[in-house]
Design an enzyme around this catalytic site. Sequence first.
Site, short mmCIF file in Angstrom:
data_model
loop_
_atom_site.label_atom_id
_atom_site.label_comp_id
_atom_site.label_asym_id
_atom_site.label_seq_id
_atom_site.Cartn_x
_atom_site.Cartn_y
_atom_site.Cartn_z
N PHE A 142 0.85 -1.19 0.00
CA PHE A 142 0.00 0.00 0.00
C PHE A 142 0.89 1.24 0.00
O PHE A 142 1.65 1.46 0.92
CB PHE A 142 -0.95 0.07 1.20
CG PHE A 142 -1.87 1.26 1.10
CD1 PHE A 142 -3.03 1.20 0.34
CD2 PHE A 142 -1.55 2.46 1.72
CE1 PHE A 142 -3.86 2.31 0.20
CE2 PHE A 142 -2.38 3.58 1.58
CZ PHE A 142 -3.53 3.50 0.83
N ASP A 227 9.22 3.01 1.86
CA ASP A 227 8.04 3.78 2.26
C ASP A 227 7.82 3.51 3.74
O ASP A 227 7.29 2.46 4.12
CB ASP A 227 6.84 3.33 1.41
CG ASP A 227 5.54 4.04 1.82
OD1 ASP A 227 5.53 4.70 2.88
OD2 ASP A 227 4.55 3.92 1.07
N LYS A 256 2.26 10.75 7.51
CA LYS A 256 1.44 10.42 8.69
C LYS A 256 1.95 11.09 9.96
O LYS A 256 1.72 12.28 10.15
CB LYS A 256 1.31 8.90 8.82
CG LYS A 256 0.48 8.34 7.65
CD LYS A 256 -0.12 6.97 7.91
CE LYS A 256 -1.17 6.68 6.85
NZ LYS A 256 -0.86 5.56 6.01
#
Length: 398
Positions: A142, A227, A256
């Site tokens: 993802f 990531d 985030k």
Amino acid sequence: MDYSAKDLMEMDDTYGAHNYKPLDVVLNKGEGVWVWDVEGNKYMDMLSSYSALNHGHRNPVIIKKMKEQLDKLTLTSRAFRNDQLPLFLKKVCEVTGMEMALPMNTGAEGVETALKATRKWGHKIKGIPENKAEIIAAANNFHGRTITIISLSTEEQYRDGFGPMTPGFPIVPYGNVKAIEEAINENTAGVLLEPIQGEGGIVVPPEGYLKEVKEICEKNNVLLIFDEIQSGLGRAGKLFAWQWENAKPDGIILGKALGGGVYPVSIFAASKEVLGVFNPGDHGSTFGGNPIAAAVGLAALNYLVEEDLPGKALTMGNYFMDKLRSLKNPVIKEVRGKGLLIGLELKEPARPYAEKLKEKGLLCKETHGVVIRFAPPLVITKDELDWAFEQVKEVFET
Ligand SMILES: *Cc1c(COP(=O)(O)O)cnc(C)c1O
């Protein structure tokens, strides 16, 4: 006028696109690991907005820095300089061990930035023929929701109806070094991986995987990009999950929790050789690197380091995983994770369990159908975790 929870949910569903299926709880207040709904019920947030709330809800240190910045300067665009961005960039490079960084807002933009930098490095530095650069990604990944990023997704629903896809992203199974070695060819510019797959169901790769992939990338003059938008910034019990194997990448994407739970802040950090490919006008973002984002991002990083949130996540995560492993219920298949990025895999759909946990005051979200993710803010205390476990125990053992 005051709206009831039911009114608000109806309004939400009437006027909002249905691209999410949230739990039916309408929140209006948060503090630390706790949130409250409009009816005054109190819940523990065990999702932390997919790890964007590592610092907890309304962390007072971050709120203070943001308020100070709000009273001074909020937006300049990158057409002018501001006095906050340089400090933030320097800090990002210090903590990541990288040489340069490029700020964006959302995680997906950070990933897009990494993909653009990797492709351009491939074409301009490595010497791959124009438009031939390939970036290898892993199945079950993802990385976000833009059209290019879903082009490397293996989740059918994420792609369905959104084609044509962006070419140039060979997919290999996650956790398999040989598959990466075989997929590399003379046009390979980079390999993009999550050191732990978050949305994929908290998938921890076999030990040695990251390190071996790094060696293969080095041998073949291929960039290794991690990531760490979800796995990084303390969540997995280290500042960055790659540190579990000392597999330092060529580039790292953060997002985030970089925004301290209050503001969208993302960044791609890499070597001078990689980020040096960008010339004025090549890439940009109106809000990327704005003074609020920079002040908040700097405060978020300082707080993580000064309060040792990675160390706390490690201790608390091991403590909670041990407790989860003691649960006796044949429906439980596995407990796995690192730090406070924990997955409880079931042999049946997890959603009904998430609903039951909500009734007990624990907000969790199922991921990948059968996995319940436990990822509370990293500021959680042992007493709070004990309370959480009592609720989990009641749901799974009665
Ligand atoms: C959440 C996430 C993203 C996307 O971030 P957005 O801010 O939602 O665009 C990318 N990569 C990983 C690993 C993520 O967990």
